[in-house]
Scaffold this motif. Structure first.
Motif, PDB file in Angstrom:
ATOM      1  N   LEU A 109      37.359  38.526  26.512  1.00 42.48           N
ATOM      2  CA  LEU A 109      37.843  38.714  27.881  1.00 42.48           C
ATOM      3  C   LEU A 109      37.346  40.039  28.448  1.00 42.48           C
ATOM      4  O   LEU A 109      36.960  40.110  29.622  1.00 42.48           O
ATOM      5  CB  LEU A 109      39.377  38.655  27.916  1.00 42.48           C
ATOM      6  CG  LEU A 109      39.985  37.264  27.766  1.00 42.48           C
ATOM      7  CD1 LEU A 109      41.482  37.350  27.545  1.00 42.48           C
ATOM      8  CD2 LEU A 109      39.679  36.415  28.988  1.00 42.48           C
ATOM      9  N   ALA A 163      34.875  40.450  31.705  1.00 43.80           N
ATOM     10  CA  ALA A 163      35.258  41.263  32.865  1.00 43.80           C
ATOM     11  C   ALA A 163      34.216  42.343  33.117  1.00 43.80           C
ATOM     12  O   ALA A 163      33.893  42.645  34.274  1.00 43.80           O
ATOM     13  CB  ALA A 163      36.629  41.899  32.623  1.00 43.80           C
ATOM     14  N   ILE A 171      34.503  37.300  35.147  1.00 44.24           N
ATOM     15  CA  ILE A 171      35.860  37.164  35.703  1.00 44.24           C
ATOM     16  C   ILE A 171      36.289  38.534  36.219  1.00 44.24           C
ATOM     17  O   ILE A 171      35.732  39.565  35.830  1.00 44.24           O
ATOM     18  CB  ILE A 171      36.879  36.639  34.662  1.00 44.24           C
ATOM     19  CG1 ILE A 171      36.978  37.567  33.457  1.00 44.24           C
ATOM     20  CG2 ILE A 171      36.568  35.222  34.237  1.00 44.24           C
ATOM     21  CD1 ILE A 171      38.075  37.199  32.474  1.00 44.24           C
ATOM     22  N   HIS A 172      37.261  38.524  37.100  1.00 46.83           N
ATOM     23  CA  HIS A 172      37.778  39.764  37.667  1.00 46.83           C
ATOM     24  C   HIS A 172      38.538  40.540  36.584  1.00 46.83           C
ATOM     25  O   HIS A 172      39.205  39.934  35.744  1.00 46.83           O
ATOM     26  CB  HIS A 172      38.708  39.429  38.849  1.00 46.83           C
ATOM     27  CG  HIS A 172      39.022  40.607  39.707  1.00 46.83           C
ATOM     28  ND1 HIS A 172      40.014  41.491  39.408  1.00 46.83           N
ATOM     29  CD2 HIS A 172      38.450  41.041  40.868  1.00 46.83           C
ATOM     30  CE1 HIS A 172      40.062  42.421  40.339  1.00 46.83           C
ATOM     31  NE2 HIS A 172      39.124  42.176  41.234  1.00 46.83           N
ATOM     32  N   ASN A 210      41.270  42.210  36.726  1.00 49.89           N
ATOM     33  CA  ASN A 210      42.707  41.924  36.752  1.00 49.89           C
ATOM     34  C   ASN A 210      43.003  40.570  36.104  1.00 49.89           C
ATOM     35  O   ASN A 210      44.037  40.404  35.452  1.00 49.89           O
ATOM     36  CB  ASN A 210      43.229  41.919  38.186  1.00 49.89           C
ATOM     37  CG  ASN A 210      43.264  43.306  38.790  1.00 49.89           C
ATOM     38  OD1 ASN A 210      43.049  44.294  38.094  1.00 49.89           O
ATOM     39  ND2 ASN A 210      43.505  43.376  40.087  1.00 49.89           N
ATOM     40  N   ASN A 211      42.108  39.610  36.291  1.00 49.90           N
ATOM     41  CA  ASN A 211      42.267  38.300  35.680  1.00 49.90           C
ATOM     42  C   ASN A 211      42.215  38.433  34.149  1.00 49.90           C
ATOM     43  O   ASN A 211      43.022  37.842  33.436  1.00 49.90           O
ATOM     44  CB  ASN A 211      41.164  37.368  36.182  1.00 49.90           C
ATOM     45  CG  ASN A 211      41.363  35.936  35.774  1.00 49.90           C
ATOM     46  OD1 ASN A 211      42.091  35.643  34.834  1.00 49.90           O
ATOM     47  ND2 ASN A 211      40.691  35.027  36.467  1.00 49.90           N
ATOM     48  N   ALA A 212      41.288  39.249  33.659  1.00 49.16           N
ATOM     49  CA  ALA A 212      41.175  39.464  32.215  1.00 49.16           C
ATOM     50  C   ALA A 212      42.424  40.147  31.679  1.00 49.16           C
ATOM     51  O   ALA A 212      42.939  39.778  30.615  1.00 49.16           O
ATOM     52  CB  ALA A 212      39.939  40.302  31.911  1.00 49.16           C
ATOM     53  N   ARG A 235      45.444  40.056  32.945  1.00 41.02           N
ATOM     54  CA  ARG A 235      46.560  39.106  32.983  1.00 41.02           C
ATOM     55  C   ARG A 235      46.484  38.131  31.817  1.00 41.02           C
ATOM     56  O   ARG A 235      47.469  37.860  31.148  1.00 41.02           O
ATOM     57  CB  ARG A 235      46.558  38.355  34.319  1.00 41.02           C
ATOM     58  CG  ARG A 235      47.745  37.415  34.471  1.00 41.02           C
ATOM     59  CD  ARG A 235      47.730  36.672  35.786  1.00 41.02           C
ATOM     60  NE  ARG A 235      46.603  35.752  35.846  1.00 41.02           N
ATOM     61  CZ  ARG A 235      45.582  35.856  36.705  1.00 41.02           C
ATOM     62  NH1 ARG A 235      45.535  36.835  37.564  1.00 41.02           N
ATOM     63  NH2 ARG A 235      44.613  34.962  36.694  1.00 41.02           N
ATOM     64  N   ARG A 236      45.293  37.619  31.547  1.00 38.13           N
ATOM     65  CA  ARG A 236      45.116  36.674  30.439  1.00 38.13           C
ATOM     66  C   ARG A 236      45.403  37.332  29.087  1.00 38.13           C
ATOM     67  O   ARG A 236      46.019  36.735  28.218  1.00 38.13           O
ATOM     68  CB  ARG A 236      43.700  36.108  30.449  1.00 38.13           C
ATOM     69  CG  ARG A 236      43.448  35.154  31.583  1.00 38.13           C
ATOM     70  CD  ARG A 236      42.025  34.645  31.518  1.00 38.13           C
ATOM     71  NE  ARG A 236      41.693  33.830  32.666  1.00 38.13           N
ATOM     72  CZ  ARG A 236      40.850  32.813  32.616  1.00 38.13           C
ATOM     73  NH1 ARG A 236      40.250  32.493  31.499  1.00 38.13           N
ATOM     74  NH2 ARG A 236      40.595  32.117  33.698  1.00 38.13           N
ATOM     75  N   ARG A 277      49.211  37.756  28.695  1.00 41.82           N
ATOM     76  CA  ARG A 277      49.872  36.491  28.351  1.00 41.82           C
ATOM     77  C   ARG A 277      49.569  36.072  26.914  1.00 41.82           C
ATOM     78  O   ARG A 277      50.439  35.562  26.208  1.00 41.82           O
ATOM     79  CB  ARG A 277      49.439  35.405  29.324  1.00 41.82           C
ATOM     80  CG  ARG A 277      50.006  35.607  30.715  1.00 41.82           C
ATOM     81  CD  ARG A 277      49.512  34.560  31.666  1.00 41.82           C
ATOM     82  NE  ARG A 277      50.040  34.807  33.005  1.00 41.82           N
ATOM     83  CZ  ARG A 277      49.634  34.176  34.083  1.00 41.82           C
ATOM     84  NH1 ARG A 277      48.670  33.253  34.011  1.00 41.82           N
ATOM     85  NH2 ARG A 277      50.165  34.442  35.257  1.00 41.82           N
TER      86      ARG A 277
END
Length: 79
Positions: free
Chosen positions: A10, A14, A19-20, A22-24, A26-27, A30
């Motif tokens: 991830l 990024a 991928i953005h 912030n998306n990385a 968040r993933r 989680r």
């Protein structure tokens, strides 16, 4: 460990702009939450604890401490 490799993948995605960031983040968050929840659900193996040693009291601890003496300063002019 699979989680470590996933987090690394991830981060690389990024960094390269796939991928953005912030998306990385968040993933990853989680993923680690699920990993920690799964880890907490598995009971830890029980080990036999060695018998506890009884603490010995030293001579200083066995005897009560003497009370501090109250000292008064002499008054000025009187002896």
């Amino acid at each position: 460990m699979a989680v470590r490799r996933a987090v690394s993948a991830l981060d690389k995605a990024a960094k390269k702009g796939v991928i953005h960031p912030n998306n990385a983040a968040r993933r990853k968050s989680r993923l680690v939450l699920k990993y920690n929840a799964a880890l907490a659900a598995v009971p830890a193996p029980e080990e036999e604890a060695p018998p506890k040693k009884r603490a010995r009291r030293s001579k200083k601890e066995a005897a009560p401490a003497p009370a501090p003496k109250a000292t008064r300063r002499p008054r000025k002019g009187k002896e």
